[in-house]
Scaffold this motif. Structure first.
Motif, PDB file in Angstrom:
ATOM      1  N   LEU A 250     -11.204   4.082   6.081  1.00 44.13           N
ATOM      2  CA  LEU A 250     -11.772   3.380   5.194  1.00 44.13           C
ATOM      3  C   LEU A 250     -11.052   1.739   5.797  1.00 44.13           C
TER       4      LEU A 250
ATOM      5  N   VAL B 236      -7.814   4.106  -4.675  1.00 42.23           N
ATOM      6  CA  VAL B 236      -9.019   4.676  -3.780  1.00 42.23           C
ATOM      7  C   VAL B 236      -8.645   6.107  -3.660  1.00 42.23           C
ATOM      8  N   CYS B 237      -9.357   7.034  -4.229  1.00 41.91           N
ATOM      9  CA  CYS B 237      -8.994   8.363  -3.967  1.00 41.91           C
ATOM     10  C   CYS B 237     -10.270   9.374  -3.690  1.00 41.91           C
ATOM     11  N   ARG B 238     -10.127  10.203  -2.987  1.00 40.26           N
ATOM     12  CA  ARG B 238     -11.330  11.225  -2.450  1.00 40.26           C
ATOM     13  C   ARG B 238     -11.535  11.805  -3.893  1.00 40.26           C
TER      14      ARG B 238
ATOM     15  N   LEU C 121      -1.341  -4.112  -5.430  1.00 43.86           N
ATOM     16  CA  LEU C 121      -1.042  -2.681  -4.727  1.00 43.86           C
ATOM     17  C   LEU C 121      -2.170  -1.981  -4.710  1.00 43.86           C
ATOM     18  N   THR C 122      -2.468  -1.418  -3.139  1.00 45.95           N
ATOM     19  CA  THR C 122      -3.424  -0.532  -3.061  1.00 45.95           C
ATOM     20  C   THR C 122      -2.770   0.966  -2.905  1.00 45.95           C
ATOM     21  N   ALA C 123      -3.455   1.937  -3.563  1.00 42.96           N
ATOM     22  CA  ALA C 123      -2.787   3.167  -3.466  1.00 42.96           C
ATOM     23  C   ALA C 123      -4.077   4.324  -3.129  1.00 42.96           C
ATOM     24  N   LEU C 124      -3.939   5.083  -2.004  1.00 39.72           N
ATOM     25  CA  LEU C 124      -4.800   5.949  -1.565  1.00 39.72           C
ATOM     26  C   LEU C 124      -4.431   7.207  -1.854  1.00 39.72           C
ATOM     27  N   VAL C 125      -5.526   7.975  -1.880  1.00 36.54           N
ATOM     28  CA  VAL C 125      -5.154   9.459  -2.011  1.00 36.54           C
ATOM     29  C   VAL C 125      -6.248  10.109  -1.294  1.00 36.54           C
ATOM     30  N   GLY C 126      -5.758  11.036  -0.227  1.00 36.97           N
ATOM     31  CA  GLY C 126      -6.945  11.794   0.374  1.00 36.97           C
ATOM     32  C   GLY C 126      -8.098  11.306   1.146  1.00 36.97           C
ATOM     33  N   VAL C 127      -7.882   9.922   1.351  1.00 30.24           N
ATOM     34  CA  VAL C 127      -9.022   9.306   2.202  1.00 30.24           C
ATOM     35  C   VAL C 127      -8.759   8.869   3.532  1.00 30.24           C
TER      36      VAL C 127
ATOM     37  N   LEU D 139       0.813  11.019  -6.900  1.00 28.87           N
ATOM     38  CA  LEU D 139       0.893   9.422  -6.501  1.00 28.87           C
ATOM     39  C   LEU D 139       1.533   8.743  -7.318  1.00 28.87           C
TER      40      LEU D 139
ATOM     41  N   CYS E 259       0.734  -1.362  -0.038  1.00 33.90           N
ATOM     42  CA  CYS E 259       0.032  -0.029   0.079  1.00 33.90           C
ATOM     43  C   CYS E 259       0.875   1.175  -0.051  1.00 33.90           C
ATOM     44  N   GLU E 260       0.642   2.154  -0.785  1.00 30.34           N
ATOM     45  CA  GLU E 260       1.157   3.349  -0.812  1.00 30.34           C
ATOM     46  C   GLU E 260       0.142   4.592  -0.769  1.00 30.34           C
ATOM     47  N   SER E 261       0.241   5.828  -0.032  1.00 35.24           N
ATOM     48  CA  SER E 261      -0.733   6.598   0.304  1.00 35.24           C
ATOM     49  C   SER E 261       0.029   7.983   0.104  1.00 35.24           C
ATOM     50  N   ILE E 262      -1.253   8.785  -0.363  1.00 32.28           N
ATOM     51  CA  ILE E 262      -0.943  10.477   0.169  1.00 32.28           C
ATOM     52  C   ILE E 262      -2.089  10.953   0.818  1.00 32.28           C
ATOM     53  N   ASP E 263      -1.568  12.032   2.033  1.00 35.32           N
ATOM     54  CA  ASP E 263      -2.549  12.352   2.822  1.00 35.32           C
ATOM     55  C   ASP E 263      -3.732  11.799   2.927  1.00 35.32           C
TER      56      ASP E 263
ATOM     57  N   ARG F  28     -10.011  14.856  -4.967  1.00 37.12           N
ATOM     58  CA  ARG F  28      -8.364  14.948  -4.791  1.00 37.12           C
ATOM     59  C   ARG F  28      -7.605  14.171  -6.227  1.00 37.12           C
TER      60      ARG F  28
ATOM     61  N   GLY G 201      -3.151  -4.927 -11.845  1.00 39.49           N
ATOM     62  CA  GLY G 201      -2.546  -5.008 -10.646  1.00 39.49           C
ATOM     63  C   GLY G 201      -2.635  -4.120  -9.577  1.00 39.49           C
ATOM     64  N   ALA G 202      -3.276  -3.213  -9.891  1.00 33.06           N
ATOM     65  CA  ALA G 202      -3.341  -2.205  -8.503  1.00 33.06           C
ATOM     66  C   ALA G 202      -4.742  -1.354  -8.633  1.00 33.06           C
ATOM     67  N   THR G 203      -5.083  -1.036  -7.315  1.00 34.44           N
ATOM     68  CA  THR G 203      -6.327  -0.305  -7.110  1.00 34.44           C
ATOM     69  C   THR G 203      -5.985   1.023  -6.491  1.00 34.44           C
TER      70      THR G 203
ATOM     71  N   VAL H 180      -9.832  -1.036   3.351  1.00 37.94           N
ATOM     72  CA  VAL H 180      -9.698  -1.562   1.674  1.00 37.94           C
ATOM     73  C   VAL H 180      -9.023  -2.973   1.873  1.00 37.94           C
TER      74      VAL H 180
END
Lengths: 352, 352
Positions: free
Chosen positions: A315, B326-328, A306-312, B338, A290-294, B331, B322-324, A317
């Motif tokens: 949650l 999740v973004c507000r 891979l799970t990528a999060l932006v501004g959440v 990212l 998992c990589e994330s921003i904010d 944003r 291969g990736a997911t 996931v």
């Protein structure tokens, strides 16, 4: 008891890999930990696992030390009362005077010496007096996710474990009631673990659910023979689903609560993982990639992708087995509803 | 122009499948739609695509009708000024007096008759007068995602398309400025589409960025020969990255804006999909497989796996390759950040 339908931890848990088969904490399945926990207290040949027929093979694989005949598959789920009556037959066939405990395969515990000590002293009490013992956990917060046991007077017993008269069982409370329960100091979480002797449980079933007592009597001569499975099939098809709490514990008068002062959790939903993992610098609990921003306060399980999060925030996931769940953390108890919905749609068999 | 690095629509877009290769709307890649849009106006043999060297093969596959020599791959990205100067050489080799337009491969448009009519009348004006024409779109909301063109007096021209003196180009404004621009009625979205003649563009480059004019001159004799690619390599390695807006349009005086009254969007982020899809009953925009409980206002792209939502609002959830993500939703412009982060980590090459 190692049944379960794999709903609450979907999509990681599925009907083929329900919760007890998952390595939710640590690197081994919960059921493996559950059996290891009895090390030094119950010999492995005296540990009997009741699971669903479909899970027998997977259960044996998770428990390589267990004699294969000690894993019994129910033809269909009939809730915990039926499982306890079946267990009674399985134990009685070994020793008609035995004390035994009912544990579940999907709990997380700590301070195992204290846990084993609680069971050991419970066995002694169950052999000494005709009481049904249930384990109550002192609540650490006003949980609305557990049922409660109201404790009365202290019961005299040898050893350091405290036993109390169990005055009543109460169902999962609302927030306000839960807070009141916590304040009184008299209410304990109902951990769904029981200790009793064969004769005491027989009497109690006779008194409160005689059809289960009769089932036990009819199953007894088939235990250890090829007749067990067809007999189970015939018996279970006549039963209604009912929990051992409703069928027995809420009705019986001779209930004693053992105070279980070891760390315990039944990990009822993804949310509960917060109690068992440290968050990273952003307060995200991450297992896998998992990589994330904010983003903060999230629970992420992502072992295959891979799970990528932006501004959440806040949650759950989870990526597993061809599906991804995105759930507000405080709605994680509704994952069960979601799995029901998916089942009804009829097109998601491959991920259920 | 069909470059692009595939950042803003990650994980669906990747370096190998940037935005113009995606079927973001409809069932064919944006670049295929972009070329078809010129049907009846520009013969296919006169359509030249400038893309990155790595994308030449994929571009040809998306444009099976195009002569293969009409797709030219830049050895590395040097922004739009370089691409326009290269295009100038490619067009001049065909016809040194031609009028031509620069379009981008990743826009979404409607009312294509109006679009083609705008280009047709723009070509006529570009041949008749020494002006650089840019297309401005009347804003429908105070977008902070586009640059703006301030329009001055009406320019006389044949036909129904309105042309204006372009007074100035302004960069993406903040919310307040954008609102002011909208109120005045004089500001138009800078759509990044240009119409000019070979001689007029040559003169303009000579005046404002002579190194690009010289590059064009040096490339010209190599067009249609095996010398083009090595020449491009040598030329591009000497260039700095600069957009045609900065390098030319903001400096030149002879800019005319054509008012483009056709529906247009450059679909700058996942959020922009809201303008191109109808939501379902819960207000979720879903492409692919998605089930939800108590969730609304989400944008979900999930063609290969199931996405399941519980209690979540205003998220972008995209599962691909291969990736997911999740973004507000608000944003979604930060998806680019990212992708940069993932690139820096160095371990996510397989999903970038």
């Amino acid at each position: 008891m190692a049944g379960g339908k794999g709903e609450r931890f979907w999509p990681l848990s599925t009907s083929e890999h329900p919760k007890q088969m998952l390595a939710l904490v640590g690197d081994r399945p919960l059921i493996t930990l559950a059996v290891e926990r009895l090390d030094g207290l119950v010999p492995v040949e005296d540990i009997v696992v009741v699971t669903s027929a479909a899970l027998v093979q997977a259960t044996l694989e998770a428990l390589p030390g267990l004699p294969p005949e000690n894993v019994v598959g129910e033809p269909f789920g009939r809730d915990t009362a039926a499982a306890c009556a079946l267990a009674l037959a399985l134990v009685k066939a070994r020793d008609p005077e035995a004390a035994f405990c009912i544990l579940t395969a999907d709990h997380i515990m700590g301070e195992l010496d204290v846990f084993r000590s609680t069971l050991r002293q419970g066995f002694a009490l169950a052999l000494a007096r005709p009481v049904l013992i249930t384990i109550g956990i002192p609540p650490t917060f006003p949980s609305t996710g557990f049922g409660y046991i109201e404790a009365g007077d202290r019961v005299e017993a040898e050893g350091d474990v405290e036993f109390f008269d169990a005055l009543r069982f109460v169902e999962k409370p609302d927030t306000q009631k839960a807070a009141t329960y916590l304040e009184t100091g008299r209410f304990y979480w109902n951990a769904g673990m029981f200790i009793w002797s064969v004769p005491t449980l027989e009497s109690a079933l006779q008194a409160h659910c005689p059809q289960l007592r009769q089932m036990c009597d009819r199953l007894l001569p088939t235990v250890g023979t090829p007749e067990l499975m067809p007999a189970l099939d015939a018996e279970y098809s006549k039963l209604e689903k009912i929990s051992v709490d409703y069928a027995l514990m809420e009705k019986a008068e001779n209930i004693v609560m053992a105070k279980g002062v070891f760390p315990w959790d039944d990990v009822g939903s993804w949310l509960a993982l917060e109690n068992h993992f440290e968050g990273d610098a952003s307060g995200n609990i991450v297992v896998g990639s998992c990589e994330s921003i904010d983003s903060g306060g999230n629970i992420v399980m992502s072992n295959e992708r891979l799970t990528a999060l932006v501004g959440v925030r806040d949650l759950v996931v989870v990526q597993a087995k061809g599906a991804t769940l995105v759930c507000r953390k405080d709605r994680s108890q509704d994952v069960k509803k979601l799995v029901k919905l998916l089942g009804e749609k009829g097109e998601y068999g491959s991920v259920l």
